[in-house]
Design a protein around this motif. Sequence first.
Motif, PDB file in Angstrom:
ATOM      1  N   CYS A  80      -2.668  12.488   8.318  1.00 41.79           N
ATOM      2  CA  CYS A  80      -1.468  12.111   8.274  1.00 41.79           C
ATOM      3  C   CYS A  80      -0.516  12.524   7.172  1.00 41.79           C
ATOM      4  CB  CYS A  80      -1.379  10.445   7.860  1.00 41.79           C
ATOM      5  SG  CYS A  80      -2.000   9.614   9.430  1.00 41.79           S
ATOM      6  N   MET A  81      -1.173  12.784   5.953  1.00 42.59           N
ATOM      7  CA  MET A  81      -0.455  13.326   4.814  1.00 42.59           C
ATOM      8  C   MET A  81       0.137  14.968   5.003  1.00 42.59           C
ATOM      9  SD  MET A  81       0.165  10.650   3.199  1.00 42.59           S
ATOM     10  CE  MET A  81       0.884  10.818   1.788  1.00 42.59           C
ATOM     11  N   THR A  82      -1.082  15.462   5.384  1.00 42.66           N
ATOM     12  CA  THR A  82      -0.631  16.922   5.857  1.00 42.66           C
ATOM     13  C   THR A  82       0.510  16.892   6.833  1.00 42.66           C
ATOM     14  OG1 THR A  82      -3.015  17.230   5.536  1.00 42.66           O
ATOM     15  CG2 THR A  82      -1.773  19.115   6.480  1.00 42.66           C
ATOM     16  N   ALA A  83       0.497  15.940   7.891  1.00 42.06           N
ATOM     17  CA  ALA A  83       1.537  16.219   8.715  1.00 42.06           C
ATOM     18  C   ALA A  83       2.886  15.778   8.167  1.00 42.06           C
ATOM     19  CB  ALA A  83       1.282  15.355   9.904  1.00 42.06           C
ATOM     20  N   LEU A  84       2.723  14.721   6.984  1.00 41.29           N
ATOM     21  CA  LEU A  84       4.062  14.259   6.422  1.00 41.29           C
ATOM     22  C   LEU A  84       4.585  15.209   5.369  1.00 41.29           C
ATOM     23  CD1 LEU A  84       5.431  11.315   6.543  1.00 41.29           C
ATOM     24  CD2 LEU A  84       4.093  10.637   4.416  1.00 41.29           C
ATOM     25  N   THR A  85       3.851  15.941   4.678  1.00 40.22           N
ATOM     26  CA  THR A  85       4.284  16.683   3.519  1.00 40.22           C
ATOM     27  C   THR A  85       4.125  18.088   3.689  1.00 40.22           C
ATOM     28  OG1 THR A  85       2.082  16.422   2.354  1.00 40.22           O
ATOM     29  CG2 THR A  85       3.675  14.791   1.908  1.00 40.22           C
ATOM     30  N   GLY A  86       3.287  18.373   4.884  1.00 40.87           N
ATOM     31  CA  GLY A  86       3.393  19.944   5.078  1.00 40.87           C
ATOM     32  C   GLY A  86       2.048  20.522   4.088  1.00 40.87           C
ATOM     33  N   GLU A  87       1.566  19.804   3.311  1.00 37.11           N
ATOM     34  CA  GLU A  87       0.407  20.250   2.352  1.00 37.11           C
ATOM     35  C   GLU A  87      -0.760  19.403   2.475  1.00 37.11           C
ATOM     36  OE1 GLU A  87       1.821  20.193  -1.817  1.00 37.11           O
ATOM     37  OE2 GLU A  87       3.282  20.859  -0.489  1.00 37.11           O
ATOM     38  N   ALA A  88      -1.873  19.555   2.468  1.00 34.29           N
ATOM     39  CA  ALA A  88      -2.977  18.588   2.363  1.00 34.29           C
ATOM     40  C   ALA A  88      -2.929  17.845   0.886  1.00 34.29           C
ATOM     41  CB  ALA A  88      -4.346  19.436   2.401  1.00 34.29           C
ATOM     42  N   PRO A  89      -3.233  16.598   0.955  1.00 29.38           N
ATOM     43  CA  PRO A  89      -3.371  15.832  -0.340  1.00 29.38           C
ATOM     44  C   PRO A  89      -4.542  16.411  -1.027  1.00 29.38           C
ATOM     45  CG  PRO A  89      -4.269  14.421   1.545  1.00 29.38           C
ATOM     46  CD  PRO A  89      -3.715  15.929   2.218  1.00 29.38           C
ATOM     47  N   LYS A  90      -4.431  16.227  -2.185  1.00 26.91           N
ATOM     48  CA  LYS A  90      -5.569  16.557  -3.197  1.00 26.91           C
ATOM     49  C   LYS A  90      -6.643  15.874  -2.586  1.00 26.91           C
ATOM     50  CE  LYS A  90      -3.611  15.166  -6.880  1.00 26.91           C
ATOM     51  NZ  LYS A  90      -2.179  14.637  -6.878  1.00 26.91           N
ATOM     52  N   SER A  91      -8.008  16.565  -2.806  1.00 27.39           N
ATOM     53  CA  SER A  91      -9.212  15.865  -2.425  1.00 27.39           C
ATOM     54  C   SER A  91      -9.814  15.357  -3.599  1.00 27.39           C
ATOM     55  CB  SER A  91     -10.144  17.126  -1.841  1.00 27.39           C
ATOM     56  OG  SER A  91     -10.077  17.971  -2.762  1.00 27.39           O
ATOM     57  N   GLY A  92     -10.981  14.586  -3.458  1.00 29.77           N
ATOM     58  CA  GLY A  92     -11.498  13.798  -4.657  1.00 29.77           C
ATOM     59  C   GLY A  92     -10.994  12.418  -4.489  1.00 29.77           C
ATOM     60  N   ASP A  93     -11.354  11.693  -5.347  1.00 27.42           N
ATOM     61  CA  ASP A  93     -11.392  10.229  -5.383  1.00 27.42           C
ATOM     62  C   ASP A  93      -9.621   9.857  -5.227  1.00 27.42           C
ATOM     63  OD1 ASP A  93     -13.790   9.648  -5.168  1.00 27.42           O
ATOM     64  OD2 ASP A  93     -13.823   8.896  -7.639  1.00 27.42           O
ATOM     65  N   LEU A  94      -9.452   8.786  -4.094  1.00 29.43           N
ATOM     66  CA  LEU A  94      -8.184   8.576  -4.006  1.00 29.43           C
ATOM     67  C   LEU A  94      -7.912   7.067  -4.769  1.00 29.43           C
ATOM     68  CD1 LEU A  94      -8.210   8.800  -0.106  1.00 29.43           C
ATOM     69  CD2 LEU A  94      -6.954  10.222  -1.568  1.00 29.43           C
ATOM     70  N   ASP A  95      -6.595   7.247  -5.172  1.00 30.59           N
ATOM     71  CA  ASP A  95      -6.284   5.818  -5.857  1.00 30.59           C
ATOM     72  C   ASP A  95      -5.925   4.928  -4.938  1.00 30.59           C
ATOM     73  OD1 ASP A  95      -6.310   7.058  -8.264  1.00 30.59           O
ATOM     74  OD2 ASP A  95      -4.120   7.374  -8.360  1.00 30.59           O
ATOM     75  N   SER A  96      -6.375   3.594  -5.052  1.00 32.91           N
ATOM     76  CA  SER A  96      -6.094   2.680  -4.140  1.00 32.91           C
ATOM     77  C   SER A  96      -5.898   1.417  -5.085  1.00 32.91           C
ATOM     78  CB  SER A  96      -7.538   2.360  -3.248  1.00 32.91           C
ATOM     79  OG  SER A  96      -8.352   1.917  -3.888  1.00 32.91           O
ATOM     80  N   TYR A  97      -5.308   0.310  -4.296  1.00 36.85           N
ATOM     81  CA  TYR A  97      -4.910  -0.889  -4.957  1.00 36.85           C
ATOM     82  C   TYR A  97      -5.270  -1.834  -3.961  1.00 36.85           C
ATOM     83  CZ  TYR A  97      -0.522  -0.925  -2.266  1.00 36.85           C
ATOM     84  OH  TYR A  97       0.491  -1.039  -1.229  1.00 36.85           O
ATOM     85  N   LYS A  98      -5.241  -3.079  -4.490  1.00 37.53           N
ATOM     86  CA  LYS A  98      -5.523  -4.389  -3.620  1.00 37.53           C
ATOM     87  C   LYS A  98      -4.113  -5.027  -3.465  1.00 37.53           C
ATOM     88  CE  LYS A  98     -10.339  -5.487  -4.572  1.00 37.53           C
ATOM     89  NZ  LYS A  98     -10.748  -5.394  -3.225  1.00 37.53           N
ATOM     90  N   ARG A  99      -3.961  -5.423  -2.303  1.00 37.78           N
ATOM     91  CA  ARG A  99      -2.939  -6.297  -1.987  1.00 37.78           C
ATOM     92  C   ARG A  99      -3.354  -7.317  -0.664  1.00 37.78           C
ATOM     93  NH1 ARG A  99      -1.249  -5.052   2.889  1.00 37.78           N
ATOM     94  NH2 ARG A  99      -0.844  -3.141   3.671  1.00 37.78           N
ATOM     95  N   LYS A 100      -2.670  -8.150  -0.524  1.00 36.64           N
ATOM     96  CA  LYS A 100      -2.822  -9.129   0.810  1.00 36.64           C
ATOM     97  C   LYS A 100      -2.565  -8.386   2.013  1.00 36.64           C
ATOM     98  CE  LYS A 100      -2.961 -13.622  -1.221  1.00 36.64           C
ATOM     99  NZ  LYS A 100      -2.506 -15.096  -0.974  1.00 36.64           N
ATOM    100  N   VAL A 101      -3.380  -9.001   2.792  1.00 34.47           N
ATOM    101  CA  VAL A 101      -2.962  -8.619   4.303  1.00 34.47           C
ATOM    102  C   VAL A 101      -1.559  -8.813   4.484  1.00 34.47           C
ATOM    103  CG1 VAL A 101      -3.308  -8.963   6.782  1.00 34.47           C
ATOM    104  CG2 VAL A 101      -5.148  -8.618   5.161  1.00 34.47           C
ATOM    105  N   ARG A 102      -0.677  -7.881   5.069  1.00 31.26           N
ATOM    106  CA  ARG A 102       0.788  -8.265   5.286  1.00 31.26           C
ATOM    107  C   ARG A 102       1.185  -8.739   6.652  1.00 31.26           C
ATOM    108  NH1 ARG A 102       3.270  -3.000   3.860  1.00 31.26           N
ATOM    109  NH2 ARG A 102       2.608  -3.369   1.397  1.00 31.26           N
ATOM    110  N   VAL A 103       2.019  -9.616   6.742  1.00 32.84           N
ATOM    111  CA  VAL A 103       2.838 -10.148   7.859  1.00 32.84           C
ATOM    112  C   VAL A 103       3.957  -9.090   8.069  1.00 32.84           C
ATOM    113  CG1 VAL A 103       3.725 -11.942   9.215  1.00 32.84           C
ATOM    114  CG2 VAL A 103       1.842 -12.399   7.774  1.00 32.84           C
ATOM    115  N   VAL A 104       4.012  -8.343   9.028  1.00 32.61           N
ATOM    116  CA  VAL A 104       5.306  -7.394   9.477  1.00 32.61           C
ATOM    117  C   VAL A 104       6.213  -8.104  10.374  1.00 32.61           C
ATOM    118  CG1 VAL A 104       6.300  -5.266   9.840  1.00 32.61           C
ATOM    119  CG2 VAL A 104       4.295  -5.600   8.406  1.00 32.61           C
ATOM    120  N   GLU A 105       7.305  -8.509  10.381  1.00 33.89           N
ATOM    121  CA  GLU A 105       8.018  -9.121  11.508  1.00 33.89           C
ATOM    122  C   GLU A 105       8.937  -8.028  12.501  1.00 33.89           C
ATOM    123  OE1 GLU A 105       9.854 -12.659  10.224  1.00 33.89           O
ATOM    124  OE2 GLU A 105      10.945 -12.891  12.136  1.00 33.89           O
ATOM    125  N   LEU A 106       8.564  -8.266  13.305  1.00 34.12           N
ATOM    126  CA  LEU A 106       9.318  -7.095  14.497  1.00 34.12           C
ATOM    127  C   LEU A 106      10.465  -8.083  15.088  1.00 34.12           C
ATOM    128  CD1 LEU A 106       9.556  -4.686  16.269  1.00 34.12           C
ATOM    129  CD2 LEU A 106       7.890  -5.594  17.966  1.00 34.12           C
TER     130      LEU A 106
END
Lengths: 343, 680
Positions: A80-106
């Motif tokens: 996805c990121m390659t398609a998005l930015t045109g270049e592959a993201p840095k490999s290695g450990d990805l930063d991540s964070y915790k958040r609550k499951v989201r309710v998205v309203e359509l």
Amino acid sequence: MKRKTVFPFAAIVGQDMMKLALILNVINPTLSGVLIRGEKGTGKSTAVRALADILPEIDVISDCPFELSPEDEQEAYEECMTALTGEAPKSGDLDSYKRKVRVVELPVGATEDRVVGTLDLEHALRKGTKRVEPGLLAAAHRGILYVDEVNLLDDHIVDVLLDSAAMGVNTIEREGVSFSHPAKFTLVGTMNPEEGELRPQLLDRFGLCVHVTGVEDMESRVLIMKRRVAFDENPADFTAQFDRESANIAQSITKAREVYPKVKVPESMYAEIAKYCLEVGVDGHRADIIMLKTAKTLAAYDAREEVASKDIETASQLVLPHRVRRVPLQDVVTDISAARGRK
Amino acid sequence: MKNNVFPFSAIVGQDALRRALSLCAVNPAVGGVVVRGEKGTAKSTAVRALAKLLPRIPVYEDCPYGCNPDIPEERCPVCQARVQEAKVRFKRRPVVTLPLNATEDRVAGGLDFDLAVKNGVRVLQPGLLAKSHRGILYVDEVNLLDDHIVDLVLSAAGAGENRVEREGLSVCHASRFMLVGTMNPEEGELRPQFLDRFGLCVEIGSEQDVETRARIMRRREAFDLDKDAFHERFAKAEAQTADSIQAASALLPRVKMKDSLRDLIANLCAEKYVAGHRAELVIEQAARAHAALGGRTEVTEGDIEAVAPMALLHRTRDAAPPPPPPEPEEQEEQQQEPPEHDPPENEEEDQELPPEQEETQEQEDAGPPPPPEQEEAPPEEEMQPPEQEEERESSSMDKIFEVGQSFKVKRIQAPKDRVFRRGSGRRSRTRVAQKQGRYVKSRPRKHSDDIALDATLRNAAPFQAGRKAEGDSNLAVILKKEDLQERIREKRIGNFLLFVVDASGSMGAKGRMVASKGAIMSLLLDAYQKRDKVAMVSFRKDEALVNLPPTSSVELAAKLLAELPVGGKTPLAAGLVKCAEMVRNALVRDPSMRPIVLFITDGKANVGLNGGKPVPEAMELAERLSLDERVHYVVVDTESRGLVRFGLAGRLAENLGARYFQVEDLRAEQLVDITRNEDW
């Protein structure tokens, strides 16, 4: 962005089936959603919005507009990121964070490009290259996609939902953009049947279905009034009163999620479910599969490691009503045991 | 994401579906499959799983069009421009998904924006038709695909190449793909021409055996719990299937067919009144693939028999569409029960109303027989007395009749024009003025503020190099007013259907109301699929009532219809007035709307407005109503067919400028023909 205080889930009086259906979906997102049918003013929307309270936390890759998981979706992230930015993201450990499951309203008036995603104009003007601007389906990945008055949704938006709800992938082929990304969401819809029915195909995509009616009992009605007034006067205090209960629900959900993979299904139960579905008369096999999962989730929520007959009974009430084969224009069955008896 | 797909070999049952897909995988000349079936029967699952089993084909490494290195004359622009021979590698035949919301530029291909800005050159960015060359173009819910995309796909499929003439580009490249589609017939049918493009057609249903159903549940649950483990479990079976397909596709060129078998195929096709010759070709190719899968180099009769049903299912012409499934399942049978099964209902009717029926019969026989085509109105006195007698008999008591057998109605729709409308639905296609609906294409901007961003950018892209030299903007793309393109959106809008139902006593006779209700119900079912707005007016006794104000809830209309009481005189004029009122209100609210008004009546008016003469009054009113060209009228004559007819409904139709047919014609196929041949 400051979050508005929502009416606490635990403070909703009655409507047990609706609450149960929602909780089951939180425990097991593969149940693929719930459709809440009922008259106006029966707490449908309130309950869905209140879910935010009791949703568990998930790990999400930082700076990822597609809400991908750092454990299972690294590969997708790279694509996805390659398609998005045109270049592959840095490999290695990805930063991540915790958040609550989201309710998205359509919202009912949403346009197709906002739902599926479209060309990022700003980026195109500034950088002179094409980029995807993710839509609501991307935001709802691993979360809940909530459609109020789902029966009023425009037909072509429904088509899009059908497409991605089925496969858990959203494919964009529009406006010069060619792209696909994971979009697994729990579809939650509310509707008032007086305004028209849903298309059978979309109806089938909702795992569970509950009917809600106004509470008949005097005392409960009084309680509803009291709580609502108390909430409107002082949301913060009111919510605080229910903190413990909300925490309890959240905890049992977390627990149920742990138990779920261990739940066993006795051999005879499979046949039981299949027979049930055949007797009632449903289209296809989705009903069987969802019923099995619902029964397992029910057992897990009850902290049991084996599915019992009563789980299947309850599951049938949630899974089958909207799937009983019917001629269009016929009412959706409300009482499933009656339907079973009739056949 | 690679393990997200349910393995092909783990699918339980659905043998026909799996066989059809394997045949396509082995021999692309089969031309694809359309899978018809109820929801939840592994249609999409099977197609997506197939992607991993397709045989490998040689392609140039750098060719975005998937050119075949063995056919130099078909090379794409990229391959033609190549100086050195590029590396060839083997990859699986591609499966390309065509989503329902695809826009034209992505399907056919459009200007490559990035390259245009950077280098100021016009290069085609290949679309889905290029990507799916030599592979499969897969459309889920293919019956919901927009017509303009269908047109693109059809023209490419027909020519075997895709010609792009847009945005200053003029490119042509080979595009031969297999069309694979899945659909649920409940949501509507495919255009016949489109249907014919699919080589094979499989009709599938759910498994009815408890044991099998249980097995399906178990597999699915195991898959959802641990996808990797599940894939491991079926890895061997998958590899075997893939190998057998690869082997069969290698064997295919050596598979021969005897000429005598061609006669057999021709006979099979002739028996089924198949149109065109595609069926013969498809059967031959499919039979060869079938033989190759069996490891044989000689096609046998058995191969042909195995594949012929799949090729003929959707091309057989003796029955009306939808094609009958080989093993009809319960639901299909019910739907296809022709309305001749009415007799039980009529019998019931007989039991309920024997006196009335005999009475009517006598009266009609006794009355002076005016020829039905007669232009002049029969004198009122002659026709009214019997009616009134009958009325007296029946008006004393209101009756509620059951709803007769319903049936499938064919398209009733307003012609597409250039008027822009608002609304939502599925009946008539229209351009829409709102910023809603599917974005179809773009054109240079005139007055809309609905800007087609992508088209605008593509339009401006090639000039960027020059413009940057002039201006000093720090934006990468400089837009000028003349670049602006606006969107043309299109969507289907539902029409407004107004049912004007004669609920007088005369309608109760001879089970007319039962048949009429059946007819109305069928039209309502149709309205439901098309998301129409409906309203219902009924007239009886002395007045016309609005039973149902305009609503999108067709369910409500159906319920009301079932409960509609019948009895009393026939105030036709009042009904017409009420109808005019409703239509006027609807048109005020939305002037671009084209309402369709359906009169269900025998036209025997016997109550006038303010004591006027009923019939002439009604006819005059009808004439005045017909002046509004935006409204379409349909009159359903419920008078029984027989020697004696008053033919008043016919005259009503004439005065309204309405389509006219009799209630007997409403039965199933006849109605289908009537509405199909009619240009609305």
